[in-house]
Design an enzyme around this catalytic site. Structure first.
Site, PDB file in Angstrom:
ATOM      1  N   GLU A 157       1.002  -6.177  -5.191  1.00 44.20           N
ATOM      2  CA  GLU A 157       0.034  -6.936  -4.380  1.00 44.20           C
ATOM      3  C   GLU A 157      -0.891  -7.793  -5.252  1.00 44.20           C
ATOM      4  O   GLU A 157      -1.193  -8.930  -4.902  1.00 44.20           O
ATOM      5  CB  GLU A 157      -0.783  -5.973  -3.515  1.00 44.20           C
ATOM      6  CG  GLU A 157      -1.777  -6.687  -2.625  1.00 44.20           C
ATOM      7  CD  GLU A 157      -2.555  -5.744  -1.725  1.00 44.20           C
ATOM      8  OE1 GLU A 157      -1.925  -4.953  -1.005  1.00 44.20           O
ATOM      9  OE2 GLU A 157      -3.788  -5.799  -1.754  1.00 44.20           O
ATOM     10  N   SER A 198      -4.604  -1.223  -3.395  1.00 42.19           N
ATOM     11  CA  SER A 198      -3.162  -0.989  -3.269  1.00 42.19           C
ATOM     12  C   SER A 198      -2.420  -1.791  -4.326  1.00 42.19           C
ATOM     13  O   SER A 198      -2.613  -2.993  -4.432  1.00 42.19           O
ATOM     14  CB  SER A 198      -2.673  -1.426  -1.888  1.00 42.19           C
ATOM     15  OG  SER A 198      -3.360  -0.709  -0.896  1.00 42.19           O
ATOM     16  N   ARG A 247      -0.792 -10.436   3.453  1.00 37.05           N
ATOM     17  CA  ARG A 247      -1.215 -10.468   2.041  1.00 37.05           C
ATOM     18  C   ARG A 247      -0.754 -11.746   1.331  1.00 37.05           C
ATOM     19  O   ARG A 247      -0.366 -11.724   0.153  1.00 37.05           O
ATOM     20  CB  ARG A 247      -0.695  -9.248   1.267  1.00 37.05           C
ATOM     21  CG  ARG A 247      -1.290  -7.941   1.689  1.00 37.05           C
ATOM     22  CD  ARG A 247      -2.799  -7.888   1.569  1.00 37.05           C
ATOM     23  NE  ARG A 247      -3.300  -6.729   2.265  1.00 37.05           N
ATOM     24  CZ  ARG A 247      -3.579  -6.715   3.573  1.00 37.05           C
ATOM     25  NH1 ARG A 247      -3.489  -7.821   4.288  1.00 37.05           N
ATOM     26  NH2 ARG A 247      -4.008  -5.633   4.146  1.00 37.05           N
TER      27      ARG A 247
HETATM   28  C1  FAD Z   1     -10.899  -0.292  -4.715  1.00 36.94           C
HETATM   29  C2  FAD Z   1     -10.241  -1.532  -4.158  1.00 36.94           C
HETATM   30  C3  FAD Z   1      -9.924  -1.608  -2.803  1.00 36.94           C
HETATM   31  C4  FAD Z   1      -9.330  -2.766  -2.270  1.00 36.94           C
HETATM   32  N1  FAD Z   1      -9.034  -2.794  -0.939  1.00 36.94           N
HETATM   33  C5  FAD Z   1      -8.455  -3.908  -0.400  1.00 36.94           C
HETATM   34  C6  FAD Z   1      -8.152  -3.960   0.991  1.00 36.94           C
HETATM   35  O1  FAD Z   1      -8.427  -3.018   1.760  1.00 36.94           O
HETATM   36  N2  FAD Z   1      -7.565  -5.073   1.476  1.00 36.94           N
HETATM   37  C7  FAD Z   1      -7.257  -6.140   0.681  1.00 36.94           C
HETATM   38  O2  FAD Z   1      -6.714  -7.136   1.196  1.00 36.94           O
HETATM   39  N3  FAD Z   1      -7.545  -6.123  -0.642  1.00 36.94           N
HETATM   40  C8  FAD Z   1      -8.143  -5.033  -1.205  1.00 36.94           C
HETATM   41  N4  FAD Z   1      -8.416  -4.985  -2.545  1.00 36.94           N
HETATM   42  C9  FAD Z   1      -8.056  -6.137  -3.396  1.00 36.94           C
HETATM   43  C10 FAD Z   1      -9.220  -7.104  -3.663  1.00 36.94           C
HETATM   44  O3  FAD Z   1     -10.451  -6.484  -3.522  1.00 36.94           O
HETATM   45  C11 FAD Z   1      -9.188  -8.334  -2.758  1.00 36.94           C
HETATM   46  O4  FAD Z   1      -7.959  -9.003  -2.881  1.00 36.94           O
HETATM   47  C12 FAD Z   1     -10.321  -9.309  -3.088  1.00 36.94           C
HETATM   48  O5  FAD Z   1     -10.340 -10.353  -2.147  1.00 36.94           O
HETATM   49  C13 FAD Z   1     -10.199  -9.929  -4.489  1.00 36.94           C
HETATM   50  O6  FAD Z   1     -11.398 -10.635  -4.742  1.00 36.94           O
HETATM   51  P1  FAD Z   1     -11.871 -10.956  -6.208  1.00 36.94           P
HETATM   52  O7  FAD Z   1     -13.053 -11.845  -6.094  1.00 36.94           O
HETATM   53  O8  FAD Z   1     -12.046  -9.709  -6.955  1.00 36.94           O
HETATM   54  O9  FAD Z   1     -10.619 -11.777  -6.752  1.00 36.94           O
HETATM   55  P2  FAD Z   1     -10.097 -11.828  -8.277  1.00 36.94           P
HETATM   56  O10 FAD Z   1      -9.474 -10.519  -8.610  1.00 36.94           O
HETATM   57  O11 FAD Z   1     -11.150 -12.350  -9.168  1.00 36.94           O
HETATM   58  O12 FAD Z   1      -8.940 -12.898  -8.128  1.00 36.94           O
HETATM   59  C14 FAD Z   1      -7.768 -12.584  -7.385  1.00 36.94           C
HETATM   60  C15 FAD Z   1      -6.880 -13.838  -7.317  1.00 36.94           C
HETATM   61  O13 FAD Z   1      -7.574 -14.839  -6.566  1.00 36.94           O
HETATM   62  C16 FAD Z   1      -7.830 -15.980  -7.381  1.00 36.94           C
HETATM   63  N5  FAD Z   1      -9.180 -16.445  -7.043  1.00 36.94           N
HETATM   64  C17 FAD Z   1     -10.339 -15.736  -7.013  1.00 36.94           C
HETATM   65  N6  FAD Z   1     -11.351 -16.519  -6.617  1.00 36.94           N
HETATM   66  C18 FAD Z   1     -10.827 -17.744  -6.403  1.00 36.94           C
HETATM   67  C19 FAD Z   1     -11.374 -18.993  -5.997  1.00 36.94           C
HETATM   68  N7  FAD Z   1     -12.667 -19.139  -5.712  1.00 36.94           N
HETATM   69  N8  FAD Z   1     -10.534 -20.050  -5.900  1.00 36.94           N
HETATM   70  C20 FAD Z   1      -9.209 -19.937  -6.186  1.00 36.94           C
HETATM   71  N9  FAD Z   1      -8.644 -18.786  -6.576  1.00 36.94           N
HETATM   72  C21 FAD Z   1      -9.442 -17.699  -6.681  1.00 36.94           C
HETATM   73  C22 FAD Z   1      -7.704 -15.518  -8.827  1.00 36.94           C
HETATM   74  O14 FAD Z   1      -7.311 -16.588  -9.662  1.00 36.94           O
HETATM   75  C23 FAD Z   1      -6.609 -14.464  -8.682  1.00 36.94           C
HETATM   76  O15 FAD Z   1      -5.346 -15.094  -8.618  1.00 36.94           O
HETATM   77  C24 FAD Z   1      -9.028  -3.855  -3.112  1.00 36.94           C
HETATM   78  C25 FAD Z   1      -9.346  -3.776  -4.493  1.00 36.94           C
HETATM   79  C26 FAD Z   1      -9.942  -2.630  -4.996  1.00 36.94           C
HETATM   80  C27 FAD Z   1     -10.289  -2.561  -6.458  1.00 36.94           C
END
Ligand code: FAD
Length: 363
Positions: A355, A253, A176
Site C-alpha cells: 500500500e 497497513s 487506495r
Molecule cells: C499508524 C498508521 C495508520 C494508518 N491508517 C491508515 C488508514 O486507516 N487509511 C489509510 O488510507 N491510510 C492509513 N495510513 C497511511 C497514511 O497515514 C495515509 O496514507 C496518509 O494520507 C499519508 O499522509 P502523509 O502526509 O504522511 O504522506 P507521506 O507519507 O508524506 O507521502 C505519501 C505519498 O504521498 C505523496 N505526497 C504527500 N504529500 C503530497 C503533496 N502535498 N503533493 C503530492 N504528493 C504528496 C508523497 O510523495 C508519497 O508518495 C496509516 C499510516 C499509519 C502510520
C-alpha cells in the site's frame, strides 16, 4: 525543527539532519541530497521549481506515514510540506466547503470539523499524515473514504508548470488509488472538502464500528461518538501513532486487500478449504475484495512474527509491519515484506501488493 510530523530519533538510529528516517513513521530511510521546508503553497511551488532548475529529482514528503524510503535515501531534493490552516470557501444549503492547506495535519482537521458540527470526515479520525496526502491514495477507513467529500484538488502541475484545480471526477479515485499515486506530476497544494452541517455522522457502514457504538449498520450517531469510537478501535490495533508504542512505528497497513475476479476467489476458497471461508466483501462489478490480514495470518505469519534486525509484524495488527527496534534498516523491513508476500502466494496463490509508496527500494 519542531513540528508535529517529525518523529523523535532513537539513540542508535540515524540522527543526521538530512536523514529521512527522522521524517517517516517507520523511522526508516537514508539521507536526502537536500532537504527543504515549505510553509505555504507559494513556497512549495518555489522549492519544487528551484530543484527542477538545478535538474534534481524531487520528493514531496509530508507526514511520512505512507512511504518506505530505501537505505540509500533520496539523492535529490526532498520538499517537506509544512503549510497549515483551512478556511470555508463556500456555503450552500446545509453544506460547507472547506479549503485545507496540504500540510495541515489530517487528524487536527478531522477534530476541527467534528467540533464545528461538519459531518463527512469523522470515521477517518486518527489517521496520521497530512490533508494534502489524503487524495494520493484516497485515504479510507471504517466505511468512509475521502473520495466521498473531496470536490477539488489544487495542485502544481510539473508537466505544464502551472497551478491547476482538478475536479474530483478527474482525480481517478479508486480503492487506495488515484491519478496522483505513483505520479510525480502533481504537487498537491490544497484540497476542498464538501461537508454537511449536521450533529450526526453519515450512516455507519462498518459492522465492527456499528457494534462498538451499539447501533445497527446504517444508523447515524453523534459526530463526537463516531470520532472517539473510531480512535479507540484504531488505538487497540496500533493504528494511532504513539511515540511510546513500537507497534505503531509502521505505515499502517503494509498490503492492500487483494481484489480478485470471481474465478480467482473460487480458487482461493478451494486452496483454503481447510482454513474456513476467507473473509471477503463484494467489490465494484463481479470482483471480490479479500482480507489481506486473514491471508497473511493463515499463511503462517501471525501478530508479532519477527524478521531481521527487530522488524516485525505488529503485535496488535497482522497488516502492519513495524520497525519495532527503531534501529532496523529498510532492507530488513523489505525482506520481511517479501517473505510474507511470497509465503502468502505459495500457500494461498494470492498476490499481495504494498500500500505505501516505495522510494528507492522495492519488494
Ligand atoms: C499508524 C498508521 C495508520 C494508518 N491508517 C491508515 C488508514 O486507516 N487509511 C489509510 O488510507 N491510510 C492509513 N495510513 C497511511 C497514511 O497515514 C495515509 O496514507 C496518509 O494520507 C499519508 O499522509 P502523509 O502526509 O504522511 O504522506 P507521506 O507519507 O508524506 O507521502 C505519501 C505519498 O504521498 C505523496 N505526497 C504527500 N504529500 C503530497 C503533496 N502535498 N503533493 C503530492 N504528493 C504528496 C508523497 O510523495 C508519497 O508518495 C496509516 C499510516 C499509519 C502510520
Amino acid at each position: 525543527m519542531s513540528d508535529v510530523y517529525a518523529e523523535p530519533t532513537t539513540a542508535a538510529g540515524p540522527t543526521g539532519p538530512a536523514s529521512l528516517a527522522r521524517y517517516t513513521t517507520l523511522r526508516l530511510g537514508g539521507p536526502a541530497g537536500r532537504l527543504e521546508v515549505a510553509t505555504d503553497a507559494d513556497e512549495i511551488v518555489r522549492k519544487v521549481r528551484e530543484a527542477e532548475a538545478r535538474e534534481e529529482a524531487v520528493l514531496v514528503l509530508a507526514g511520512g506515514s505512507n512511504v518506505v524510503i530505501g537505505d540509500q535515501g533520496f539523492p535529490g531534493t526532498v520538499v517537506l510540506v509544512r503549510s497549515r490552516g483551512f478556511q470555508v470557501v463556500a456555503e450552500e444549503g446545509d453544506t460547507v466547503t472547506v479549503r485545507v492547506a496540504a500540510g495541515e495535519p489530517w487528524d487536527d482537521l478531522v477534530a476541527a470539523t467534528v467540533e464545528r458540527g461538519w459531518s463527512g470526515l469523522e470515521c477517518l479520525s486518527g489517521i496520521p499524515g497530512s490533508a494534502g496526502a489524503t487524495p494520493i491514495q484516497n485515504v479510507g477507513a471504517y466505511g468512509q473514504e475521502v473520495a466521498e467529500t473531496i470536490v477539488a484538488v489544487e495542485a502544481y502541475d510539473r508537466t505544464h508548470h502551472e497551478v491547476v484545480r482538478i475536479a474530483a471526477a478527474d482525480c481517478g479515485f479508486a480503492y487506495r488509488g488515484s491519478v496522483f499515486k505513483y505520479s510525480d506530476r502533481w504537487v498537491v497544494l490544497s484540497v476542498d472538502f464538501r461537508l454537511t452541517r449536521s450533529p450526526l455522522s453519515g450512516p455507519v457502514r462498518y459492522a465492527e464500528l456499528a457494534r462498538a457504538l451499539g447501533v445497527e449498520v446504517g444508523d447515524r450517531v453523534p459526530l463526537a461518538d463516531a470520532r472517539s469510537t473510531v480512535r479507540r478501535l484504531r488505538a487497540g490495533k496500533g493504528m494511532v501513532l504513539d511515540a511510546d508504542d513500537p507497534d505503531t512505528w509502521s505505515v499502517g497497513s503494509f498490503f492492500t486487500n487483494p481484489v480478485l475476479e470471481r474465478e480467482a476467489y473460487e480458487l482461493l476458497r478451494e486452496r483454503a478449504a481447510d482454513l474456513g471461508e476467507p473473509p471477503h466483501w463484494p467489490g465494484a462489478g463481479d470482483v471480490v475484495k479479500v482480507s489481506a490480514a486473514w491471508l497473511i495470518d493463515k499463511a503462517g505469519f501471525g501478530k508479532g512474527y519477527a524478521g531481521p534486525e527487530g522488524v516485525a509484524i505488529s503485535r496488535k495488527h497482522t497488516l502492519a509491519l513495524t520497525n519495532r527496534s527503531g534501529v532496523a534498516s529498510t532492507a530488513a523491513l523489505v525482506a520481511l515484506a517479501r517473505e510474507i508476500r511470497d509465503g502468502v502466494h505459495a500457500r494461498l496463490g494470492v498476490p499481495l501488493h504494498p500500500e505505501p509508496v516505495l522510494i528507492n527500494c522495492t519488494i
